[in-house]
Design an enzyme around this catalytic site. Structure first.
Site, short mmCIF file in Angstrom:
data_model
loop_
_atom_site.label_atom_id
_atom_site.label_comp_id
_atom_site.label_asym_id
_atom_site.label_seq_id
_atom_site.Cartn_x
_atom_site.Cartn_y
_atom_site.Cartn_z
N TYR A 23 2.60 14.35 94.84
CA TYR A 23 2.37 12.96 95.23
C TYR A 23 2.17 12.83 96.75
CZ TYR A 23 4.46 10.85 90.92
OH TYR A 23 4.76 10.42 89.66
N CYS A 65 7.95 4.82 99.94
CA CYS A 65 7.00 3.98 99.20
C CYS A 65 6.40 2.82 100.01
CB CYS A 65 7.67 3.37 97.97
SG CYS A 65 8.87 4.44 97.17
N GLU A 99 -11.35 -3.34 80.86
CA GLU A 99 -11.85 -3.66 79.51
C GLU A 99 -12.24 -2.39 78.76
OE1 GLU A 99 -15.77 -5.79 79.20
OE2 GLU A 99 -15.71 -5.67 81.37
N CYS A 108 12.76 4.79 100.16
CA CYS A 108 11.67 3.94 99.67
C CYS A 108 11.24 2.93 100.72
CB CYS A 108 12.11 3.23 98.39
SG CYS A 108 10.92 2.00 97.84
N GLU A 140 -1.24 11.80 98.68
CA GLU A 140 -1.31 10.45 99.25
C GLU A 140 -1.55 10.51 100.76
OE1 GLU A 140 1.48 8.06 96.01
OE2 GLU A 140 2.37 8.62 97.91
N HIS A 172 -13.55 -9.69 80.65
CA HIS A 172 -14.85 -9.28 81.17
C HIS A 172 -15.24 -10.09 82.40
CE1 HIS A 172 -18.81 -7.52 80.88
NE2 HIS A 172 -19.32 -8.72 81.03
N LYS A 194 4.39 3.82 103.16
CA LYS A 194 3.24 4.58 102.62
C LYS A 194 2.16 3.63 102.12
CE LYS A 194 2.88 5.20 98.57
NZ LYS A 194 3.61 6.17 97.79
P1 NDP Z 1 6.15 16.98 94.23
O1 NDP Z 1 7.17 17.60 93.39
O2 NDP Z 1 5.30 15.87 93.67
O3 NDP Z 1 5.16 18.09 94.76
C1 NDP Z 1 5.62 19.21 95.44
C2 NDP Z 1 4.41 20.11 95.67
O4 NDP Z 1 4.80 21.21 96.46
C3 NDP Z 1 3.84 20.65 94.38
O5 NDP Z 1 2.45 20.65 94.50
C4 NDP Z 1 4.42 22.06 94.33
O6 NDP Z 1 3.60 22.96 93.66
C5 NDP Z 1 4.43 22.40 95.81
N1 NDP Z 1 5.43 23.40 96.16
C6 NDP Z 1 6.76 23.38 95.89
N2 NDP Z 1 7.36 24.46 96.41
C7 NDP Z 1 6.40 25.18 97.02
C8 NDP Z 1 6.40 26.41 97.73
N3 NDP Z 1 7.50 27.10 97.92
N4 NDP Z 1 5.22 26.85 98.21
C9 NDP Z 1 4.08 26.15 98.02
N5 NDP Z 1 4.03 25.00 97.35
C10 NDP Z 1 5.17 24.51 96.86
O7 NDP Z 1 6.91 16.55 95.55
P2 NDP Z 1 6.53 15.63 96.77
O8 NDP Z 1 7.18 16.25 97.93
O9 NDP Z 1 5.06 15.38 96.82
O10 NDP Z 1 7.25 14.27 96.40
C11 NDP Z 1 8.63 14.27 96.03
C12 NDP Z 1 8.90 13.30 94.93
O11 NDP Z 1 8.86 11.98 95.43
C13 NDP Z 1 7.85 13.31 93.81
O12 NDP Z 1 8.18 14.24 92.81
C14 NDP Z 1 7.86 11.92 93.31
O13 NDP Z 1 8.75 11.84 92.22
C15 NDP Z 1 8.33 11.10 94.48
N6 NDP Z 1 7.21 10.36 95.06
C16 NDP Z 1 6.62 9.38 94.32
C17 NDP Z 1 5.56 8.67 94.80
C18 NDP Z 1 4.92 7.62 93.97
O14 NDP Z 1 5.54 7.17 93.02
N7 NDP Z 1 3.69 7.21 94.26
C19 NDP Z 1 5.03 8.93 96.14
C20 NDP Z 1 5.70 10.00 96.82
C21 NDP Z 1 6.74 10.66 96.30
P3 NDP Z 1 3.61 23.10 92.06
O15 NDP Z 1 2.97 21.87 91.53
O16 NDP Z 1 2.78 24.31 91.84
O17 NDP Z 1 5.03 23.27 91.66
#
Ligand code: NDP
Length: 463
Positions: free
Chosen positions: A180, A48, A444, A43, A184, A439, A51
């Site tokens: 995410y 976080c 709102e 984080c 982002e 407002h 980022k």
């Molecule tokens: P996510 O789980 O959010 O997303 C992973 C993405 O990769 C999904 O779109 C998934 O597709 C895709 N994917 C997974 N495996 C494959 C594959 N083999 N081939 C192609 N596409 C694939 O993970 P992130 O890496 O973005 O982030 C990790 C975690 O960190 C998040 O789940 C979140 O909890 C946390 N995080 C939170 C943030 C916040 O609070 N703002 C910011 C950044 C991270 P599909 O959807 O189809 O499964």
């Protein structure tokens, strides 16, 4: 009774580890905490916090453009990537110091080493080779970006870890994933002037979010100039003679870019941790299996945060740490509450959300009222920027309970925090209706959507 070197030994100096170590030490427990990289964890060091700083950096180009509509003339502007990286480094070093100071002030022993389990109640410190014992052990080692080993050329790609510290800002980038991190970073790089392509395997980005948010963000990102390729995959990555990377895709041919970033989920950091030695069981993804009180299969060993694969969010790890302290040291058994977690995607515009999406609610409830507003935010009237805010409440028509609240727009993350409290208290739509509006604000709208936009009965949309 067996005597141990420590009451508590924490492996991992991230959000969950530091919180549990600090609170236990402050209660007078003899605590040691070991971290192999930098205190603060993902984080603070490469997640976080940096980022969000980069999100701010990436928004200035639009701010400069918008200023004209308000009478300002902004001179020529330039952006210096190295300056941003250095400023970010200074800030995370400050935060890292604060994390350690908090631990030290509470009386915890801070170790800068990798630590592994060596047997029941036993930990090996890799820098010295020394073995120590503890009555309780907390494993809070987090996770790492999936390297996607099945992808030929994956070693040429970067992950979010490297993205923060690239020696040069790339001119172009291809980002794989639709979660995410992919979303982002696509916005960050685009905002900093990088030609950005997002490639995602599913029909629409952000698979776990409400459809309106997903479609609305997709449209907004494309309008800014981010190329989004859905229902496609990178099949291989190679380097061409100019040193550029070439990502061969299934449907869109070859994409050439300076960098290819993989954001395909995160994996738990359990490899080589000695879990077998201590009898700690993991699931098929390598995540530590825990019970409702974060207890692993080994007596005296607990696991918190991303390494357990519950919900990968910083506040969740912190909450799990506090529940561990309540349960183990305060005689107040408390299991973490993972219901109605408010969350934000720091895309541009942001998404802020809590509770069920319309589709999830339609599967669980027979009769829903959907309240939906889509409007141009006030600032966009003078700036001339064509952008939309979307707000949506998913309501159970039977008892009027608000099941989900979703916002796409400026400061949606800030609003989601407050909506999180509202939904947690079990508010009904009638509570929203009798709340006076602030407002003029965007939020709102949340208390002035008096009539449902449509209903969902037995999964079918009506109206
Ligand atoms: P996510 O789980 O959010 O997303 C992973 C993405 O990769 C999904 O779109 C998934 O597709 C895709 N994917 C997974 N495996 C494959 C594959 N083999 N081939 C192609 N596409 C694939 O993970 P992130 O890496 O973005 O982030 C990790 C975690 O960190 C998040 O789940 C979140 O909890 C946390 N995080 C939170 C943030 C916040 O609070 N703002 C910011 C950044 C991270 P599909 O959807 O189809 O499964």
């Amino acid at each position: 009774m067996a005597s141990f070197d420590y009451d508590l030994f924490v492996i991992g100096g991230g959000s969950g580890g530091v919180r549990s170590g600090r609170l236990a030490a402050a209660m007078g427990k003899k605590v040691a905490i070991a971290e192999e990289f930098r205190y603060g964890g993902t984080c603070v060091i490469r997640g976080c916090v940096p980022k969000k700083l980069y999100v701010y950096a990436s928004q200035f180009a639009e701010h400069f453009e918008d200023a004209e509509g308000f009478g300002w003339t902004v001179g020529e502007s330039t952006f210096d990537w190295k300056k941003l990286v250095a400023a970010k480094d200074k800030e995370i070093t400050r935060l890292e110091g604060l994390y350690q100071k908090g631990l030290a002030n509470a009386g915890a022993e801070i170790l800068h080493t990798r630590a592994e389990l060596a047997g029941p109640n036993t930990i090996k410190l890799l820098d010295s080779g020394k073995t120590v014992t503890a009555e309780r052990i907390v494993i809070a080692v987090g996770g790492h970006p999936s390297a996607h080993d099945a992808l030929p050329g994956n070693e040429l790609c970067i992950s979010s870890n490297e993205a923060f510290d690239l020696p040069e800002l790339p001119k172009s980038i291809v980002i794989a994933g639709g979660g995410y991190i992919a979303v982002e970073f696509a916005n960050i790089f685009h905002g900093l002037g990088v030609e950005t392509t997002l490639i995602y395997r599913g029909k629409e980005i952000l698979s776990r979010f409400d459809q309106d948010m997903r479609r609305g963000l997709h449209a907004a990102m494309e309008q800014k100039g981010i190329r989004i390729l859905c229902e496609d995959l990178i099949q291989s990555v190679s380097k061409n003679v100019d040193g550029k990377l070439v990502a061969e895709t299934m449907k869109h041919g070859a994409l050439t870019a300076d960098q290819v970033m993989l954001a395909l989920g995160r994996m738990p950091n359990t490899k080589g941790l000695g879990l077998e030695a201590a009898g700690v069981a993991v699931n098929e993804r390598g995540a530590i299996i825990i019970d409702a009180f974060s207890r692993t299969s080994a007596p005296g060993v607990y696991a918190l945060g991303d390494v357990t694969d519950r919900v990968q969010l910083t506040p969740v790890a912190i909450h799990e740490a506090m529940c561990f302290i309540e349960t183990e040291y305060k005689g107040n058994p408390t299991s973490p509450d993972h219901d109605l977690i408010a969350t934000a995607v720091f895309s541009q515009p942001e998404i802020g959300t809590v509770g069920l999406s319309e589709d999830e609610a339609a599967k669980k409830f027979e009769d829903l009222e959907i309240y939906r507003a889509e409007f141009r935010p006030m600032k966009a009237t003078l700036s001339g920027r064509s952008e939309k805010t979307i707000m949506k409440l998913v309501v159970n028509a039977v008892d009027r309970k608000v099941l989900g609240a979703h916002i796409l727009g400026h400061e949606a993350g800030e609003m989601a925090q407050l909506l999180g409290i509202t939904l947690k208290t079990g508010c009904t739509k009638d509570d929203f209706d009798r709340t006076m509006a602030v407002h003029p604000t965007a939020s709102e709208e949340l208390v002035t959507m008096y009539n449902p936009s449509y209903r969902i009965k037995n999964g079918e949309r009506i109206g």
